[in-house]
Design an enzyme around this catalytic site. Structure first.
Site, PDB file in Angstrom:
ATOM      1  N   ASP A 164       0.829  -1.210   0.000  1.00 31.56           N
ATOM      2  CA  ASP A 164       0.000   0.000   0.000  1.00 31.56           C
ATOM      3  C   ASP A 164       0.864   1.260   0.000  1.00 31.56           C
ATOM      4  O   ASP A 164       1.967   1.264   0.545  1.00 31.56           O
ATOM      5  CB  ASP A 164      -0.915  -0.029   1.244  1.00 31.56           C
ATOM      6  CG  ASP A 164      -2.104   0.898   1.103  1.00 31.56           C
ATOM      7  OD1 ASP A 164      -2.377   1.364  -0.022  1.00 31.56           O
ATOM      8  OD2 ASP A 164      -2.762   1.165   2.126  1.00 31.56           O
ATOM      9  N   HIS A 174       2.333   3.365  -9.081  1.00 32.59           N
ATOM     10  CA  HIS A 174       2.121   1.937  -9.347  1.00 32.59           C
ATOM     11  C   HIS A 174       3.293   1.361 -10.148  1.00 32.59           C
ATOM     12  O   HIS A 174       3.741   0.240  -9.917  1.00 32.59           O
ATOM     13  CB  HIS A 174       0.816   1.723 -10.119  1.00 32.59           C
ATOM     14  CG  HIS A 174      -0.405   2.127  -9.355  1.00 32.59           C
ATOM     15  ND1 HIS A 174      -0.587   1.811  -8.027  1.00 32.59           N
ATOM     16  CD2 HIS A 174      -1.515   2.835  -9.713  1.00 32.59           C
ATOM     17  CE1 HIS A 174      -1.754   2.306  -7.610  1.00 32.59           C
ATOM     18  NE2 HIS A 174      -2.329   2.930  -8.615  1.00 32.59           N
ATOM     19  N   LEU A 187      10.781 -20.851  -4.183  1.00 36.75           N
ATOM     20  CA  LEU A 187       9.911 -19.838  -3.584  1.00 36.75           C
ATOM     21  C   LEU A 187       8.541 -19.914  -4.242  1.00 36.75           C
ATOM     22  O   LEU A 187       8.434 -19.930  -5.470  1.00 36.75           O
ATOM     23  CB  LEU A 187      10.517 -18.445  -3.812  1.00 36.75           C
ATOM     24  CG  LEU A 187       9.625 -17.248  -3.455  1.00 36.75           C
ATOM     25  CD1 LEU A 187       9.408 -17.144  -1.950  1.00 36.75           C
ATOM     26  CD2 LEU A 187      10.241 -15.941  -3.964  1.00 36.75           C
TER      27      LEU A 187
HETATM   28  C1  IPE Z   1      -5.586  -2.813  -0.439  1.00 35.89           C
HETATM   29  O1  IPE Z   1      -5.204  -1.490  -0.584  1.00 35.89           O
HETATM   30  C2  IPE Z   1      -5.552  -3.507  -1.777  1.00 35.89           C
HETATM   31  C3  IPE Z   1      -4.230  -3.745  -2.343  1.00 35.89           C
HETATM   32  C4  IPE Z   1      -3.089  -3.458  -1.801  1.00 35.89           C
HETATM   33  C5  IPE Z   1      -4.246  -4.370  -3.642  1.00 35.89           C
HETATM   34  P1  IPE Z   1      -6.270  -0.312  -0.776  1.00 35.89           P
HETATM   35  O2  IPE Z   1      -5.478   0.932  -0.820  1.00 35.89           O
HETATM   36  O3  IPE Z   1      -7.148  -0.595  -1.916  1.00 35.89           O
HETATM   37  O4  IPE Z   1      -7.109  -0.429   0.558  1.00 35.89           O
HETATM   38  P2  IPE Z   1      -8.045   0.640   1.287  1.00 35.89           P
HETATM   39  O5  IPE Z   1      -9.023   1.121   0.279  1.00 35.89           O
HETATM   40  O6  IPE Z   1      -7.165   1.757   1.760  1.00 35.89           O
HETATM   41  O7  IPE Z   1      -8.653  -0.115   2.418  1.00 35.89           O
HETATM   42  C1  IPE Z   2      -1.460   0.230  -3.409  1.00 29.94           C
HETATM   43  O1  IPE Z   2      -1.303   1.606  -3.446  1.00 29.94           O
HETATM   44  C2  IPE Z   2      -1.734  -0.364  -4.769  1.00 29.94           C
HETATM   45  C3  IPE Z   2      -3.114  -0.823  -4.979  1.00 29.94           C
HETATM   46  C4  IPE Z   2      -4.080  -0.779  -4.118  1.00 29.94           C
HETATM   47  C5  IPE Z   2      -3.417  -1.347  -6.280  1.00 29.94           C
HETATM   48  P1  IPE Z   2      -2.536   2.593  -3.442  1.00 29.94           P
HETATM   49  O2  IPE Z   2      -2.910   2.886  -4.859  1.00 29.94           O
HETATM   50  O3  IPE Z   2      -3.640   2.108  -2.600  1.00 29.94           O
HETATM   51  O4  IPE Z   2      -1.871   3.885  -2.806  1.00 29.94           O
HETATM   52  P2  IPE Z   2      -2.493   4.869  -1.748  1.00 29.94           P
HETATM   53  O5  IPE Z   2      -3.029   4.054  -0.622  1.00 29.94           O
HETATM   54  O6  IPE Z   2      -3.568   5.641  -2.450  1.00 29.94           O
HETATM   55  O7  IPE Z   2      -1.339   5.741  -1.337  1.00 29.94           O
HETATM   56 MG    MG Z   3      -4.123   2.329  -0.656  1.00 31.60          MG
END
Ligand code: IPE
Ligand code: IPE
Ligand code: MG
Length: 243
Positions: free
Chosen positions: A21, A38, A132
């Site tokens: 995240d 990303h 792995l």
């Molecule tokens: C969780 O992250 C999903 C992934 C890492 C793929 P999100 O950023 O989508 O989660 P929320 O919305 O903050 O709970």
């Molecule tokens: C995690 O990063 C990737 C996915 C959920 C696909 P985020 O896109 O959720 O990044 P934040 O949480 O907005 O910083």
């Molecule tokens: Mg996120």
């Protein structure tokens, strides 16, 4: 936690599952579009897979697209899908040659036939590997996985292939996307957020939940080691009392 504490090899987890995240915040801090975060996040995935191998972790699960991520703008969803395509296409050879067994967790229904073909290809090209086990949770939701599992078990009962009394914790586990993968000892989340976001709901019953403040694109082996040290400092009772 002291950086110098060495890891106890006898107490390494078998399975580390990571909620990657913070890509969006990482990009925003640089005044760049979320997609840029990303993109850098994929580099962190590569570092993380290598780190897991270096550290002797057998099973690594990475959450890369949730069933709730469909709520994001179409452009961002497209970018995430393209990155997934690019990763399986570009990295398949290296993963295969480095002993990595790849499995994609999640619902396949909403995925396009070409992406499903690519997933099947990376899974079959790496299926003989055992160094792995890398699980990528893509279009994955814990509730969706449990609903799919219930449907699969109900179909077997209806067909007369399964007795209702044989629906047990063990048989449910065997029908999940993670069949044959041990439950994760660690659920690690980056970016400081303290929630599960529909990740591995069944499998995380007794996982140690570890949150690091690092944003995913900045994740390195040092962070992985920090999480393992935190894990080793915890006392796992699993319903019992301390030994
Ligand atoms: C969780 O992250 C999903 C992934 C890492 C793929 P999100 O950023 O989508 O989660 P929320 O919305 O903050 O709970
Ligand atoms: C995690 O990063 C990737 C996915 C959920 C696909 P985020 O896109 O959720 O990044 P934040 O949480 O907005 O910083
Ligand atoms: Mg996120």
């Amino acid at each position: 936690m002291s950086e110098e504490t060495t890891l106890q090899q006898s107490r390494l987890p078998q399975h580390v599952a990571i909620i990657m995240d913070g890509n969006g915040r990482w990009a925003a801090a640089r005044h760049k579009p979320r997609q840029f975060g990303h993109h850098q996040g994929v580099e962190a995935v590569r570092r993380c897979v290598e780190a897991a191998g270096n550290l002797g972790i057998r099973h690594l699960t990475l959450y890369s697209f949730s069933t709730e991520n469909w709520r994001r703008p179409e452009e961002e969803i497209k970018a995430l899908f393209n990155l997934m395509r690019g990763f399986v296409e570009k990295d398949v050879k290296q993963l295969r040659d480095n002993g990595v067994h790849v499995r994609i967790l999640g619902a396949r229904e909403k995925l396009s036939p070409d992406l499903i073909a690519m997933i099947d290809d990376v899974e079959s090209q790496t299926s003989h590997n055992h160094k792995l086990y890398l699980n990528i949770a893509f279009n994955y939701g814990g509730r969706d996985e449990l609903a799919r599992t219930c449907r699969a078990l109900a179909r077997k009962v209806k067909a007369g292939d399964l007795d209702v009394d044989d629906i047990t914790e063990a048989s449910i586990s065997k029908h999940l996307d993670t069949a044959s993968v041990p439950d994760p000892e660690i659920i690690l989340r980056t970016s400081g957020e303290q929630r599960l976001s529909n990740f591995l709901l069944w499998q995380s019953a007794y996982s140690e939940f570890i949150v690091l403040d690092v944003l995913w694109p900045d994740f390195t082996q040092t962070h992985f080691e920090e999480a393992l040290r935190i894990y080793q400092s915890r006392e796992r009772r699993q319903g019992g009392i301390e030994p």
